[in-house]
Design an enzyme around this catalytic site. Structure first.
Site, PDB file in Angstrom:
ATOM      1  N   CYS A  85      14.387 -20.353  -6.227  1.00 43.00           N
ATOM      2  CA  CYS A  85      14.442 -20.633  -4.790  1.00 43.00           C
ATOM      3  C   CYS A  85      13.017 -20.930  -4.353  1.00 43.00           C
ATOM      4  O   CYS A  85      12.157 -21.231  -5.184  1.00 43.00           O
ATOM      5  CB  CYS A  85      15.062 -19.468  -4.019  1.00 43.00           C
ATOM      6  SG  CYS A  85      14.076 -17.960  -4.016  1.00 43.00           S
TER       7      CYS A  85
ATOM      8  N   ASP B 241       5.403  -3.076   9.109  1.00 47.58           N
ATOM      9  CA  ASP B 241       4.773  -3.941   8.113  1.00 47.58           C
ATOM     10  C   ASP B 241       4.775  -3.368   6.698  1.00 47.58           C
ATOM     11  O   ASP B 241       4.068  -3.876   5.829  1.00 47.58           O
ATOM     12  CB  ASP B 241       3.334  -4.268   8.536  1.00 47.58           C
ATOM     13  CG  ASP B 241       2.486  -3.022   8.759  1.00 47.58           C
ATOM     14  OD1 ASP B 241       2.981  -1.905   8.518  1.00 47.58           O
ATOM     15  OD2 ASP B 241       1.322  -3.160   9.176  1.00 47.58           O
TER      16      ASP B 241
ATOM     17  N   CYS C 228      -0.833  -8.046   5.038  1.00 48.55           N
ATOM     18  CA  CYS C 228      -1.477  -9.096   5.818  1.00 48.55           C
ATOM     19  C   CYS C 228      -2.965  -9.185   5.494  1.00 48.55           C
ATOM     20  O   CYS C 228      -3.539 -10.274   5.471  1.00 48.55           O
ATOM     21  CB  CYS C 228      -1.292  -8.822   7.313  1.00 48.55           C
ATOM     22  SG  CYS C 228       0.394  -9.052   7.904  1.00 48.55           S
TER      23      CYS C 228
ATOM     24  N   LYS D  30      -1.900   2.488  19.993  1.00 47.96           N
ATOM     25  CA  LYS D  30      -1.223   1.228  20.301  1.00 47.96           C
ATOM     26  C   LYS D  30      -0.121   1.416  21.334  1.00 47.96           C
ATOM     27  O   LYS D  30       0.137   0.518  22.149  1.00 47.96           O
ATOM     28  CB  LYS D  30      -0.655   0.612  19.024  1.00 47.96           C
ATOM     29  CG  LYS D  30      -1.713   0.049  18.088  1.00 47.96           C
ATOM     30  CD  LYS D  30      -1.089  -0.662  16.896  1.00 47.96           C
ATOM     31  CE  LYS D  30      -2.162  -1.295  16.027  1.00 47.96           C
ATOM     32  NZ  LYS D  30      -1.580  -2.019  14.866  1.00 47.96           N
TER      33      LYS D  30
ATOM     34  N   ASP E 101       4.949   4.088  17.311  1.00 46.55           N
ATOM     35  CA  ASP E 101       3.824   3.653  16.476  1.00 46.55           C
ATOM     36  C   ASP E 101       2.774   4.759  16.495  1.00 46.55           C
ATOM     37  O   ASP E 101       2.430   5.272  17.569  1.00 46.55           O
ATOM     38  CB  ASP E 101       3.226   2.343  17.002  1.00 46.55           C
ATOM     39  CG  ASP E 101       2.361   1.632  15.976  1.00 46.55           C
ATOM     40  OD1 ASP E 101       1.528   2.305  15.331  1.00 46.55           O
ATOM     41  OD2 ASP E 101       2.527   0.409  15.807  1.00 46.55           O
TER      42      ASP E 101
ATOM     43  N   LEU F 173      -6.537  -8.036  17.114  1.00 50.85           N
ATOM     44  CA  LEU F 173      -6.506  -8.851  18.321  1.00 50.85           C
ATOM     45  C   LEU F 173      -6.201 -10.322  18.058  1.00 50.85           C
ATOM     46  O   LEU F 173      -5.930 -11.074  18.994  1.00 50.85           O
ATOM     47  CB  LEU F 173      -7.835  -8.721  19.067  1.00 50.85           C
ATOM     48  CG  LEU F 173      -8.254  -7.295  19.434  1.00 50.85           C
ATOM     49  CD1 LEU F 173      -9.526  -7.309  20.265  1.00 50.85           C
ATOM     50  CD2 LEU F 173      -7.141  -6.576  20.177  1.00 50.85           C
TER      51      LEU F 173
ATOM     52  N   SER G 119      -9.507  -6.263  14.223  1.00 51.25           N
ATOM     53  CA  SER G 119      -8.793  -7.342  13.538  1.00 51.25           C
ATOM     54  C   SER G 119      -7.363  -7.511  14.041  1.00 51.25           C
ATOM     55  O   SER G 119      -6.722  -8.523  13.748  1.00 51.25           O
ATOM     56  CB  SER G 119      -8.771  -7.093  12.028  1.00 51.25           C
ATOM     57  OG  SER G 119      -8.084  -5.887  11.731  1.00 51.25           O
TER      58      SER G 119
ATOM     59  N   GLY H  51       1.894  -6.904  15.255  1.00 50.01           N
ATOM     60  CA  GLY H  51       2.062  -8.342  15.362  1.00 50.01           C
ATOM     61  C   GLY H  51       3.414  -8.764  15.891  1.00 50.01           C
ATOM     62  O   GLY H  51       3.509  -9.711  16.686  1.00 50.01           O
TER      63      GLY H  51
END
Length: 369
Positions: A324, A139, A201, A95, A71, A80, A78, A50
């Site tokens: 916060c 991630d 995610c 990738k 990578d 895309l 999913s 992403g």
């Protein structure tokens, strides 16, 4: 403040590259020299998902000489929704192959070196060696720590960004910046052991277009560092609220250290619920512009940077609960307070988790230190 450029420029651009990047060379303060520095740069991009997708596209289009794209993953359907390097035909393919294809179609003179290997603490230094700077688009926090540790070992700047749901952060870490510039590391933003389990995610979702915005910001930071123009986000964290279309900065400084004969084990900062607010001094460490979304009644406003400058200012306040927006800054503030002997805890989930119990901010409910 602007920093010296990271690289010496190539002697000259090809005729084709001068034509392709002509709009860059018209930029005041950038010019032909800045473009030749980009052509000489070698940038490592960790992750082609992403965040890595817009970074690779932007830096290839900008004319960076070499991109090392790391990578080990393959393209899934999913991906895309947010990973614009990839196409339907790429599903099941590595990738990094998409990075090679996409960059070649934008900038034929940019060399993309694909590395289909999972970055780990054991190989991170080897994979990142030789890069002028590193961009972290991974991630998982374990991988982020491995990338940061390798960058600290190599002494190279790290452009860092993260996106989760509607929110994002962007900053620059560099433990060996030029003389006169304060070093900042990942551990200054997220002390070891402070993160815990980070939702994925797939669990909480992510706004696809926010990845493009944050990736573009990361690519901009890289360009500024390579060419020595503008003011990079070193010592500043840019916080992006995609749902409210707001951005603000949080100052970031190196963590304080106190010499001692032997190290003291870190103590877990306790988290409490709203029932613990009664009788406590509630300290809100958000920035002033964030208070418009609501505050806890009778809370005391003390931005994180000011608190870290002098945590002893709250000595004698009694029991303190720090809040916060989501809890990350509050945990860092509470740790600083506990380090000077103050009984401090964190409101679980921050303002986001207790929005139903907030009141409108008029300024009257705030006591600014």
């Amino acid at each position: 403040m602007a920093l010296p450029p990271l690289v010496e420029p190539v002697a000259a651009l090809s005729v084709a590259e001068r034509s392709r990047t002509a709009r860059h060379t018209r930029l005041a303060g950038f010019g032909d020299l800045g473009q030749r520095r980009l052509a000489a740069a070698r940038i490592a991009v960790v992750g082609a998902g992403g965040l890595g997708s817009p970074v690779v596209l932007a830096l290839a289009a900008a004319g960076v000489g070499e991109l090392v794209v790391i990578d080990d993953d393959t393209v899934e359907h999913s991906n895309l929704q947010r990973q614009l390097l990839h196409r339907l035909d790429d599903i099941g393919a590595p990738k990094v192959d998409s990075a090679v294809r996409a960059a070649a179609g934008l900038s034929p003179e940019t060399v993309v070196r694909p590395v289909r290997e999972q970055l780990t603490p054991d190989n991170a230094t080897r994979l990142l060696a030789g890069a002028h700077l590193v961009i972290d688009g991974t991630d998982t926090f374990d991988t982020r720590e491995a990338v940061a540790s390798a960058c600290e070992e190599l002494g190279v700047p790290l452009v860092w960004g993260t996106v989760q749901a509607w929110d994002a952060q962007v900053t620059v870490f560099w433990n060996r910046p030029p003389a006169g510039v304060a070093p900042v590391a990942l551990a200054d933003l997220y002390p070891p052991g402070s993160v815990g389990d980070v939702p994925t995610c797939s669990a909480v979702g992510v706004l696809g277009v926010l990845c493009l915005q944050v990736g573009s910001l990361m690519a901009t930071e890289a360009i500024k560092l390579v060419t020595g123009i503008g003011e990079p986000l070193l010592g500043r964290v840019l916080v992006v609220d995609g749902l409210r279309a707001r951005q603000h900065e949080v100052p970031l400084r190196a963590a304080r250290t106190t010499p001692s004969a032997s190290p003291t084990p870190a103590v877990e900062v306790p988290s409490v619920g709203s029932d613990a607010l009664d009788g406590a001094v509630v300290v809100d460490v958000r920035e002033a512009d964030e208070l418009e979304s609501g505050v806890i009644a009778r809370s005391r406003h003390l931005p994180l940077g000011a608190l870290l400058d002098d945590p002893t200012a709250l000595l004698g306040a009694g029991r303190v609960v720090v809040v916060c927006q989501a809890g990350v800054r509050a945990r860092r503030a509470a740790q600083a307070l506990r380090d000077v002997g103050i009984d401090a805890s964190v409101l679980t989930g921050g303002i986001d988790a207790w929005s139903g119990e907030l009141e409108a901010w008029t300024g009257a409910t705030q006591v600014t230190a």
